[in-house]
Enzyme design. Structure first.
Site, PDB file in Angstrom:
ATOM      1  N   TRP A   1       0.830  -1.214   0.000  1.00 19.20           N
ATOM      2  CA  TRP A   1       0.000   0.000   0.000  1.00 19.20           C
ATOM      3  C   TRP A   1       0.862   1.260   0.000  1.00 19.20           C
ATOM      4  O   TRP A   1       0.516   2.273  -0.611  1.00 19.20           O
ATOM      5  CB  TRP A   1      -0.901  -0.023   1.246  1.00 19.20           C
ATOM      6  CG  TRP A   1      -1.688   1.212   1.479  1.00 19.20           C
ATOM      7  CD1 TRP A   1      -1.367   2.264   2.295  1.00 19.20           C
ATOM      8  CD2 TRP A   1      -2.947   1.550   0.881  1.00 19.20           C
ATOM      9  NE1 TRP A   1      -2.343   3.227   2.244  1.00 19.20           N
ATOM     10  CE2 TRP A   1      -3.329   2.802   1.384  1.00 19.20           C
ATOM     11  CE3 TRP A   1      -3.789   0.896  -0.027  1.00 19.20           C
ATOM     12  CZ2 TRP A   1      -4.513   3.438   1.003  1.00 19.20           C
ATOM     13  CZ3 TRP A   1      -4.967   1.520  -0.399  1.00 19.20           C
ATOM     14  CH2 TRP A   1      -5.314   2.770   0.112  1.00 19.20           C
TER      15      TRP A   1
ATOM     16  N   ALA B   1       4.769  -8.270  -2.089  1.00 22.24           N
ATOM     17  CA  ALA B   1       4.048  -9.539  -2.176  1.00 22.24           C
ATOM     18  C   ALA B   1       2.692  -9.365  -1.508  1.00 22.24           C
ATOM     19  O   ALA B   1       2.611  -9.226  -0.279  1.00 22.24           O
ATOM     20  CB  ALA B   1       4.839 -10.653  -1.497  1.00 22.24           C
ATOM     21  N   VAL B   2       1.658  -9.328  -2.336  1.00 21.51           N
ATOM     22  CA  VAL B   2       0.304  -9.229  -1.791  1.00 21.51           C
ATOM     23  C   VAL B   2      -0.341 -10.608  -1.979  1.00 21.51           C
ATOM     24  O   VAL B   2      -0.510 -11.077  -3.107  1.00 21.51           O
ATOM     25  CB  VAL B   2      -0.524  -8.135  -2.502  1.00 21.51           C
ATOM     26  CG1 VAL B   2      -1.782  -7.846  -1.696  1.00 21.51           C
ATOM     27  CG2 VAL B   2       0.294  -6.860  -2.674  1.00 21.51           C
ATOM     28  N   ILE B   3      -0.622 -11.241  -0.864  1.00 20.28           N
ATOM     29  CA  ILE B   3      -1.125 -12.622  -0.902  1.00 20.28           C
ATOM     30  C   ILE B   3      -2.563 -12.637  -0.378  1.00 20.28           C
ATOM     31  O   ILE B   3      -2.844 -12.103   0.698  1.00 20.28           O
ATOM     32  CB  ILE B   3      -0.194 -13.537  -0.065  1.00 20.28           C
ATOM     33  CG1 ILE B   3       1.237 -13.481  -0.650  1.00 20.28           C
ATOM     34  CG2 ILE B   3      -0.718 -14.980  -0.071  1.00 20.28           C
ATOM     35  CD1 ILE B   3       2.291 -14.244   0.127  1.00 20.28           C
TER      36      ILE B   3
ATOM     37  N   HIS C   1      -9.374  -7.115   1.604  1.00 20.53           N
ATOM     38  CA  HIS C   1      -8.193  -6.276   1.821  1.00 20.53           C
ATOM     39  C   HIS C   1      -7.200  -6.406   0.659  1.00 20.53           C
ATOM     40  O   HIS C   1      -6.639  -5.422   0.175  1.00 20.53           O
ATOM     41  CB  HIS C   1      -7.518  -6.689   3.134  1.00 20.53           C
ATOM     42  CG  HIS C   1      -6.501  -5.725   3.637  1.00 20.53           C
ATOM     43  ND1 HIS C   1      -6.817  -4.464   4.089  1.00 20.53           N
ATOM     44  CD2 HIS C   1      -5.159  -5.844   3.776  1.00 20.53           C
ATOM     45  CE1 HIS C   1      -5.721  -3.860   4.470  1.00 20.53           C
ATOM     46  NE2 HIS C   1      -4.693  -4.662   4.286  1.00 20.53           N
TER      47      HIS C   1
ATOM     48  N   ARG D   1       7.387 -17.649  -7.617  1.00 23.98           N
ATOM     49  CA  ARG D   1       7.718 -16.447  -8.405  1.00 23.98           C
ATOM     50  C   ARG D   1       8.805 -15.589  -7.758  1.00 23.98           C
ATOM     51  O   ARG D   1       9.101 -14.485  -8.220  1.00 23.98           O
ATOM     52  CB  ARG D   1       6.450 -15.622  -8.637  1.00 23.98           C
ATOM     53  CG  ARG D   1       5.508 -16.317  -9.617  1.00 23.98           C
ATOM     54  CD  ARG D   1       4.060 -15.873  -9.515  1.00 23.98           C
ATOM     55  NE  ARG D   1       3.241 -16.576 -10.508  1.00 23.98           N
ATOM     56  CZ  ARG D   1       2.826 -17.851 -10.386  1.00 23.98           C
ATOM     57  NH1 ARG D   1       3.123 -18.530  -9.295  1.00 23.98           N
ATOM     58  NH2 ARG D   1       2.107 -18.420 -11.337  1.00 23.98           N
TER      59      ARG D   1
HETATM   60  N1  INI Z   1       0.662  -5.571   2.414  1.00 24.04           N
HETATM   61  C1  INI Z   1       1.361  -6.313   1.548  1.00 24.04           C
HETATM   62  O1  INI Z   1       2.365  -5.843   1.005  1.00 24.04           O
HETATM   63  N2  INI Z   1       0.956  -7.581   1.253  1.00 24.04           N
HETATM   64  C2  INI Z   1      -0.149  -8.143   1.803  1.00 24.04           C
HETATM   65  O2  INI Z   1      -0.461  -9.316   1.498  1.00 24.04           O
HETATM   66  C3  INI Z   1      -0.893  -7.370   2.714  1.00 24.04           C
HETATM   67  N3  INI Z   1      -2.084  -7.938   3.348  1.00 24.04           N
HETATM   68  O3  INI Z   1      -2.472  -9.055   3.010  1.00 24.04           O
HETATM   69  O4  INI Z   1      -2.682  -7.310   4.217  1.00 24.04           O
HETATM   70  C4  INI Z   1      -0.458  -6.061   3.023  1.00 24.04           C
HETATM   71  N4  INI Z   1      -1.132  -5.279   3.902  1.00 24.04           N
HETATM   72  C5  INI Z   1      -0.527  -4.125   4.517  1.00 24.04           C
HETATM   73  C6  INI Z   1      -0.682  -2.866   3.695  1.00 24.04           C
HETATM   74  O5  INI Z   1       0.164  -2.896   2.564  1.00 24.04           O
HETATM   75  C7  INI Z   1      -0.312  -1.633   4.517  1.00 24.04           C
HETATM   76  O6  INI Z   1       1.035  -1.700   4.891  1.00 24.04           O
HETATM   77  C8  INI Z   1      -1.178  -1.495   5.766  1.00 24.04           C
HETATM   78  O7  INI Z   1      -2.555  -1.486   5.419  1.00 24.04           O
HETATM   79  C9  INI Z   1      -0.837  -0.176   6.523  1.00 24.04           C
HETATM   80  O8  INI Z   1      -1.054   0.976   5.719  1.00 24.04           O
END
Ligand code: INI
Length: 166
Positions: free
Chosen positions: A57, A80-82, A88, A127
């Site tokens: 984010w 890595a967004v899983i 979310h 990956r």
């Molecule tokens: N951020 C990631 O980079 N990957 C994820 O899988 C993820 N999940 O699953 O929640 C994630 N959440 C945190 C987000 O990027 C922010 O750091 C958080 O919301 C604070 O602003």
């Protein structure tokens, strides 16, 4: 007919690698893949800055700051967004992709997109140095190619401008 294509030539390029800590067992491998690729293509270690943010984010906001410095020829973003049990994932992955895409157009500086968006840990593992390669390295390669392409297009435009003023 003119044809343009960049080459991943890193000599003299200054690159920021922007890495998110969330799922850092994966993102550390993406970061290493990106840095190794940059160095293999001629970027000096001293010309690579690594910048960590909490999660994907935060990548666009940090990228905007880096671009505003005008210090970098390209940025490589890794994350890595899983997918979990809630929506979310969609917000984080969507905003990271949209934000970085918008910034590379706004600043006309390439941003390699090495942010994994996967359904599970196994896909992320595959990956980040596994069966499907290393998407951090792929993003670094693309960023170098785009930086070179932009240079070539700028040179061609300048030459065309010179010819036109004769
Ligand atoms: N951020 C990631 O980079 N990957 C994820 O899988 C993820 N999940 O699953 O929640 C994630 N959440 C945190 C987000 O990027 C922010 O750091 C958080 O919301 C604070 O602003």
């Amino acid at each position: 007919m003119a044809e343009f294509q960049g080459a991943p030539a890193g000599d003299g390029r200054r690159i920021a690698v922007l890495a998110s800590r969330f799922n850092d067992e994966v993102t550390k491998k993406l970061l290493n893949g990106a840095v190794e690729c940059l160095v293999r293509h001629g970027v000096k270690l001293d010309d690579i800055d690594t910048v960590w943010v909490p999660g994907a984010w935060e990548l666009p906001a940090a990228a905007e700051r880096l671009l505003a410095t005008e210090r970098y020829d390209a940025i490589v973003a890794v994350g890595a967004v899983i997918r979990g049990e809630t929506p979310h994932f969609d917000y984080v992955a969507g905003e990271a992709a949209r934000g970085l895409a918008a910034l590379q157009r706004e600043f006309a500086v390439p941003i390699g997109f090495g942010v994994l968006t996967t359904d599970n840990d196994d896909q992320a593992e595959a990956r980040s140095g596994g069966a499907h390669g290393n998407k951090g390295a792929d993003a670094a390669l693309a960023a170098l190619e785009m930086a070179d392409l932009f240079t070539r297009l700028d040179v061609a435009a300048a030459e065309a401008g010179d010819a036109g003023s004769d």
